[in-house]
Each structure stands twice: as C-alpha cells, then as structure tokens.
Design a protein around this motif. Sequence first.
Motif, mmCIF file in Angstrom:
data_model
loop_
_atom_site.group_PDB
_atom_site.id
_atom_site.type_symbol
_atom_site.label_atom_id
_atom_site.label_comp_id
_atom_site.label_asym_id
_atom_site.label_seq_id
_atom_site.Cartn_x
_atom_site.Cartn_y
_atom_site.Cartn_z
ATOM 1 N N VAL A 33 6.871 16.825 -20.853
ATOM 2 C CA VAL A 33 6.649 18.112 -21.525
ATOM 3 C C VAL A 33 7.856 19.020 -21.335
ATOM 4 C CG1 VAL A 33 5.163 20.152 -21.668
ATOM 5 C CG2 VAL A 33 4.151 17.904 -21.261
ATOM 6 N N ILE A 34 8.442 19.010 -20.151
ATOM 7 C CA ILE A 34 9.640 19.814 -19.891
ATOM 8 C C ILE A 34 10.745 19.437 -20.870
ATOM 9 C CG2 ILE A 34 11.533 20.172 -18.245
ATOM 10 C CD1 ILE A 34 9.426 20.021 -16.010
ATOM 11 N N ARG A 35 10.861 18.146 -21.162
ATOM 12 C CA ARG A 35 11.888 17.682 -22.097
ATOM 13 C C ARG A 35 11.745 18.377 -23.450
ATOM 14 N NH1 ARG A 35 16.246 14.070 -21.090
ATOM 15 N NH2 ARG A 35 16.926 13.177 -23.036
ATOM 16 N N ASP A 36 10.508 18.514 -23.912
ATOM 17 C CA ASP A 36 10.271 19.178 -25.197
ATOM 18 C C ASP A 36 10.530 20.677 -25.098
ATOM 19 O OD1 ASP A 36 9.030 19.128 -28.008
ATOM 20 O OD2 ASP A 36 7.806 20.626 -26.973
ATOM 21 N N GLN A 37 10.265 21.255 -23.939
ATOM 22 C CA GLN A 37 10.413 22.697 -23.766
ATOM 23 C C GLN A 37 11.854 23.168 -23.958
ATOM 24 O OE1 GLN A 37 7.755 25.243 -22.321
ATOM 25 N NE2 GLN A 37 6.894 23.831 -23.811
ATOM 26 N N ILE A 38 12.812 22.314 -23.619
ATOM 27 C CA ILE A 38 14.209 22.726 -23.689
ATOM 28 C C ILE A 38 14.875 22.303 -25.000
ATOM 29 C CG2 ILE A 38 14.454 22.669 -21.190
ATOM 30 C CD1 ILE A 38 15.859 19.986 -21.437
ATOM 31 N N SER A 39 14.081 21.803 -25.961
ATOM 32 C CA SER A 39 14.667 21.319 -27.204
ATOM 33 C C SER A 39 15.143 22.448 -28.106
ATOM 34 C CB SER A 39 13.656 20.453 -27.959
ATOM 35 O OG SER A 39 12.497 21.204 -28.295
ATOM 36 N N ALA A 40 14.508 23.624 -28.041
ATOM 37 C CA ALA A 40 14.883 24.716 -28.938
ATOM 38 C C ALA A 40 14.997 26.067 -28.238
ATOM 39 C CB ALA A 40 13.865 24.829 -30.078
ATOM 40 N N ALA A 218 18.418 38.057 -25.764
ATOM 41 C CA ALA A 218 17.037 38.446 -26.067
ATOM 42 C C ALA A 218 16.085 37.270 -25.927
ATOM 43 C CB ALA A 218 16.965 39.010 -27.488
ATOM 44 N N PRO A 219 14.795 37.564 -25.664
ATOM 45 C CA PRO A 219 13.810 36.481 -25.524
ATOM 46 C C PRO A 219 13.793 35.542 -26.721
ATOM 47 C CG PRO A 219 12.863 38.560 -24.821
ATOM 48 C CD PRO A 219 14.200 38.887 -25.421
ATOM 49 N N GLN A 220 13.636 34.260 -26.433
ATOM 50 C CA GLN A 220 13.547 33.221 -27.453
ATOM 51 C C GLN A 220 12.173 32.569 -27.359
ATOM 52 O OE1 GLN A 220 16.660 30.442 -26.467
ATOM 53 N NE2 GLN A 220 18.159 32.058 -26.110
ATOM 54 N N PHE A 221 11.657 32.131 -28.517
ATOM 55 C CA PHE A 221 10.373 31.433 -28.496
ATOM 56 C C PHE A 221 10.336 30.455 -29.662
ATOM 57 C CE2 PHE A 221 5.827 30.660 -28.697
ATOM 58 C CZ PHE A 221 5.474 30.677 -27.348
ATOM 59 N N ASP A 222 9.905 29.251 -29.382
ATOM 60 C CA ASP A 222 9.792 28.211 -30.400
ATOM 61 C C ASP A 222 8.436 28.366 -31.098
ATOM 62 O OD1 ASP A 222 9.561 25.858 -31.865
ATOM 63 O OD2 ASP A 222 10.541 24.632 -30.340
ATOM 64 N N PRO A 223 8.405 28.551 -32.407
ATOM 65 C CA PRO A 223 7.122 28.767 -33.094
ATOM 66 C C PRO A 223 6.252 27.526 -33.218
ATOM 67 C CG PRO A 223 8.911 28.667 -34.692
ATOM 68 C CD PRO A 223 9.551 28.642 -33.335
ATOM 69 N N ARG A 224 6.764 26.364 -32.854
ATOM 70 C CA ARG A 224 5.955 25.152 -32.965
ATOM 71 C C ARG A 224 4.724 25.230 -32.057
ATOM 72 N NH1 ARG A 224 8.060 20.709 -30.745
ATOM 73 N NH2 ARG A 224 9.361 22.001 -29.390
ATOM 74 N N PRO A 225 3.569 24.780 -32.532
ATOM 75 C CA PRO A 225 2.381 24.758 -31.664
ATOM 76 C C PRO A 225 2.605 23.915 -30.410
ATOM 77 C CG PRO A 225 1.766 24.399 -33.961
ATOM 78 C CD PRO A 225 3.261 24.356 -33.910
ATOM 79 N N GLU A 226 3.410 22.839 -30.541
ATOM 80 C CA GLU A 226 3.655 21.972 -29.385
ATOM 81 C C GLU A 226 4.325 22.736 -28.247
ATOM 82 O OE1 GLU A 226 3.673 19.416 -33.095
ATOM 83 O OE2 GLU A 226 4.516 21.350 -32.464
ATOM 84 N N TYR A 227 5.183 23.685 -28.608
ATOM 85 C CA TYR A 227 5.877 24.446 -27.557
ATOM 86 C C TYR A 227 4.891 25.326 -26.800
ATOM 87 C CZ TYR A 227 9.185 27.559 -25.255
ATOM 88 O OH TYR A 227 9.879 28.277 -24.309
ATOM 89 N N ALA A 228 4.056 26.064 -27.537
ATOM 90 C CA ALA A 228 3.074 26.929 -26.888
ATOM 91 C C ALA A 228 2.083 26.124 -26.051
ATOM 92 C CB ALA A 228 2.329 27.754 -27.939
ATOM 93 N N LEU A 229 1.643 24.977 -26.580
ATOM 94 C CA LEU A 229 0.737 24.128 -25.826
ATOM 95 C C LEU A 229 1.413 23.588 -24.563
ATOM 96 C CD1 LEU A 229 -0.988 22.143 -28.728
ATOM 97 C CD2 LEU A 229 -2.019 23.905 -27.267
ATOM 98 N N GLY A 230 2.724 23.308 -24.665
ATOM 99 C CA GLY A 230 3.470 22.856 -23.498
ATOM 100 C C GLY A 230 3.523 23.914 -22.417
#
Length: 315
Positions: A33-40, A218-230
């Motif tokens: 899951v960490i791997r996906d977290q740093i993708s964007a 500034a804060p960054q956030f990935d809009p993908r549902p997978e990111y929030a679920l991660g």
Amino acid sequence: MNAQQPGGASLLEPRNLAAFILVSLIWGGTWLVIRDQISAVSPTWSICYRFIVAAAGMFMLAKMRGEPFRLGAGAWPWVLALGLFQFSLNFGFVYRAEAYVTSGLVAVIFALLVVPNAVLGKIYLGQPIRREFVIGSSIAAIGVAMLFAQEYRASPATLGEVLLGAALCIGGILSASVANILQATEGAKRQPLLTLLAWSMLCGAVFNGVAALALDGAPQFDPRPEYALGILYLGLAGSVVTFPLYYGLVRKVGAGTAAYSSVVVPVVAMILSTLFEGFVWGPLPAAGAVITLAGMVVAMRGRSAPPPRRATPEP
C-alpha cells in the motif's frame, strides 16, 4: 517456535492464533500500500495524512479503553522523541526507500530491526546478547545481500539507486530502533500506552506536515479512491487495529513468541510483491529469502532478553 510461554497462554489457542495471523497479514500488506501512496503524492504528505488518521483513531480507542487524554508529568519529551523518530524519520526513510526497491524487499530488510534493537538494548538497557543471536543475524545479513544482488540484476534501477534504497532502509531501521529503546525506558512505561501512542502519532503528523510544507510546498492529495482507502488502511488497520492486538499477544504469550510476526510479515509482503510488483523469483532470491528468514529465527531464539515491551514492530 516456542508457542507456549512459561506460565502463560499458548499462541495456538484460537483467539491468540487469530490475532497473530491478522497482525501478520495486515502488516504484510502495508508495504504494498505504501508503494501506491508515493505514486502521485510526496511521501511526506502521505505520511502526514496517515498519522492524522491514526492519531484520531488511537484517541478514540484510548477513550473506549478508559485511558485518559492527558499524559502524566514529564511525558512530553518522550512524546516528541517518539513522534520524531518513530512516526516521522522512520516512515520518511521507508516511504522513500520504496521508490528504489520493491516493497517485499524493504519488508525483508526491516525484519533485521531486531539487530540494532539488541545492540542499543545492550548499550542503554544492559540487555546481554547471546552467541546464537550474532550467528543468526550474520546468516540473515547474507540472505539480504543475495536479495539485493537479485534486485540489481532484475531491476531497471542503477546500482546507485539500489544502494540508495538500501541506505534509506537502514536509516528507517535505525530510527525505529531508537524509538524502540525510548519506549522501553521507565519514563515512557509510566505513561498510558494508547494515550502515549496517540499523542506521538499526532506529533509525527505535525512534524511531517511542517517538513512537507518546507520541502514540497502546498498540500497534495491524489483524488483516486485507492489513495484515500490506502490512507485509511495504513492509519486505522495498520496502526490502530494492530498495535493493541500485538501488545495483547505480548502480554499473553510473551514478547519473544509474538515477535515471530517479524518473520511472517516479510513472507506475506514478498508474496504480494510477486503478485502485484512483478518480483522475479529464481534460485538466488529464493535462497536469499530462505536464508534471511532462517537467520532471523535463529537470532530471535538466541536472544536472551525480551524485546522492548512497547517496541513498534512494523510500518
């Protein structure tokens, strides 16, 4: 495996075994899951979000367990130190390491956390180290070297990138080990465990937020549902659910037996890395994985003193 702690419960009792398996599976999945977290999103912002969620969940759990929100006198040095070393530096190194090497390999390396724990425990806590521990740790180090050789041969990453990944892993291990020793001191033990963890996680989120603003803007956030679920998985399942289960096992079956999760977790992580990251198995990595885990079993059986009661085992 010593499934029966003298004078205590057996790991093979259904409730204890279920807790052991659940902790191992959850922590084994955190690496992927960490791997996906740093993708964007920058690693520092992702860690900040994770521990905002984890701190909120831990405060709620502390309230449910009847622990106070306020800490005792002299607690803040421990809170700040744990927030810095465990929930900021440790995870900062780990997240960045996964940009260079596979998540399963990072998990295997992190199983070596028991080595600096033992060394620092001897220096600062007076815990002796037996010969079997040294032999087992040396065997495990050979296995890790074989895995890194395979990573270099099979990965498009350069030798410098692979070595950087290794160096970041070592930085994470050392940071976590310092936190483990801090948590084993009498000053930290006097504090309510869940409350101490909650405030330390909140401080870790603040430290990471400040660092992210300075380094990444500034804060960054990935809009993908997978990111929030991660984020939710790492913050709630990977922290709030597992820590009480793990420490419950420590109390019931003993710290030495519970610590065998650090052998099971890399196995889960390597399986997931094979399925989702394309980790290539062959004679060299297979032998390296077996040698590493066998060495860790030998090392833990030769450890004469239990690990720190509040050591944080996995990211």
